[in-house]
Design a protein around this motif. Structure first.
Motif, PDB file in Angstrom:
ATOM      1  N   HIS A  36      34.529  36.911  35.708  1.00 55.75           N
ATOM      2  CA  HIS A  36      35.807  37.318  35.124  1.00 55.75           C
ATOM      3  C   HIS A  36      36.688  36.099  34.875  1.00 55.75           C
ATOM      4  O   HIS A  36      36.595  35.089  35.570  1.00 55.75           O
ATOM      5  CB  HIS A  36      36.513  38.319  36.030  1.00 55.75           C
ATOM      6  N   VAL A  37      37.540  36.191  33.869  1.00 56.36           N
ATOM      7  CA  VAL A  37      38.331  35.051  33.406  1.00 56.36           C
ATOM      8  C   VAL A  37      39.826  35.247  33.635  1.00 56.36           C
ATOM      9  O   VAL A  37      40.636  34.552  33.036  1.00 56.36           O
ATOM     10  CB  VAL A  37      38.059  34.781  31.910  1.00 56.36           C
ATOM     11  N   ARG A  38      40.180  36.165  34.516  1.00 55.19           N
ATOM     12  CA  ARG A  38      41.606  36.474  34.701  1.00 55.19           C
ATOM     13  C   ARG A  38      42.428  35.244  35.054  1.00 55.19           C
ATOM     14  O   ARG A  38      43.565  35.111  34.619  1.00 55.19           O
ATOM     15  CB  ARG A  38      41.777  37.551  35.760  1.00 55.19           C
ATOM     16  N   HIS A  39      41.857  34.326  35.813  1.00 55.61           N
ATOM     17  CA  HIS A  39      42.598  33.122  36.208  1.00 55.61           C
ATOM     18  C   HIS A  39      42.858  32.190  35.021  1.00 55.61           C
ATOM     19  O   HIS A  39      43.677  31.280  35.119  1.00 55.61           O
ATOM     20  CB  HIS A  39      41.853  32.380  37.319  1.00 55.61           C
ATOM     21  N   LEU A  40      42.203  32.410  33.896  1.00 57.78           N
ATOM     22  CA  LEU A  40      42.388  31.573  32.706  1.00 57.78           C
ATOM     23  C   LEU A  40      43.273  32.227  31.642  1.00 57.78           C
ATOM     24  O   LEU A  40      43.595  31.592  30.631  1.00 57.78           O
ATOM     25  CB  LEU A  40      41.026  31.249  32.073  1.00 57.78           C
ATOM     26  N   GLU A  53      36.344  26.471  26.782  1.00 57.33           N
ATOM     27  CA  GLU A  53      36.953  27.513  27.609  1.00 57.33           C
ATOM     28  C   GLU A  53      37.509  28.639  26.751  1.00 57.33           C
ATOM     29  O   GLU A  53      37.395  29.808  27.098  1.00 57.33           O
ATOM     30  CB  GLU A  53      38.063  26.930  28.479  1.00 57.33           C
ATOM     31  N   CYS A  95      39.450  42.789  31.973  1.00 56.06           N
ATOM     32  CA  CYS A  95      40.107  41.518  31.632  1.00 56.06           C
ATOM     33  C   CYS A  95      40.890  41.643  30.323  1.00 56.06           C
ATOM     34  O   CYS A  95      41.957  41.045  30.177  1.00 56.06           O
ATOM     35  CB  CYS A  95      39.090  40.390  31.544  1.00 56.06           C
ATOM     36  N   TYR A 108      44.733  40.750  29.786  1.00 62.20           N
ATOM     37  CA  TYR A 108      45.131  39.846  28.704  1.00 62.20           C
ATOM     38  C   TYR A 108      46.327  40.422  27.938  1.00 62.20           C
ATOM     39  O   TYR A 108      47.283  39.698  27.655  1.00 62.20           O
ATOM     40  CB  TYR A 108      43.963  39.604  27.743  1.00 62.20           C
TER      41      TYR A 108
END
Length: 65
Positions: A10-14, A27, A41, A45
């Protein structure tokens, strides 16, 4: 579309950096690809993007007590 992020973590921190266009090209592609596959996600977003839009409306006077 169901949440199926595959092997990509998962990319939540980005997402904050993604919304602000502060990620490098690799990225950015990773996050965009993940958002197409992961409903969770993608929902986060939308929330981050809305918050960033609202923050842009603040004036310095709004931040003073």
């Amino acid at each position: 579309m169901s949440a199926d992020p595959g092997d990509d973590p998962h990319v939540r921190h980005l997402l904050g950096a993604y919304v602000l266009d502060a990620l490098d090209a690799a990225e950015t592609r990773r996050v965009a690809r993940h958002l197409r596959l992961c409903d969770g996600c993608a929902g986060v977003y939308v929330e981050v993007a809305e918050a960033a839009s609202l923050l842009a409306l603040l004036r310095a006077e709004d931040l003073r007590e």
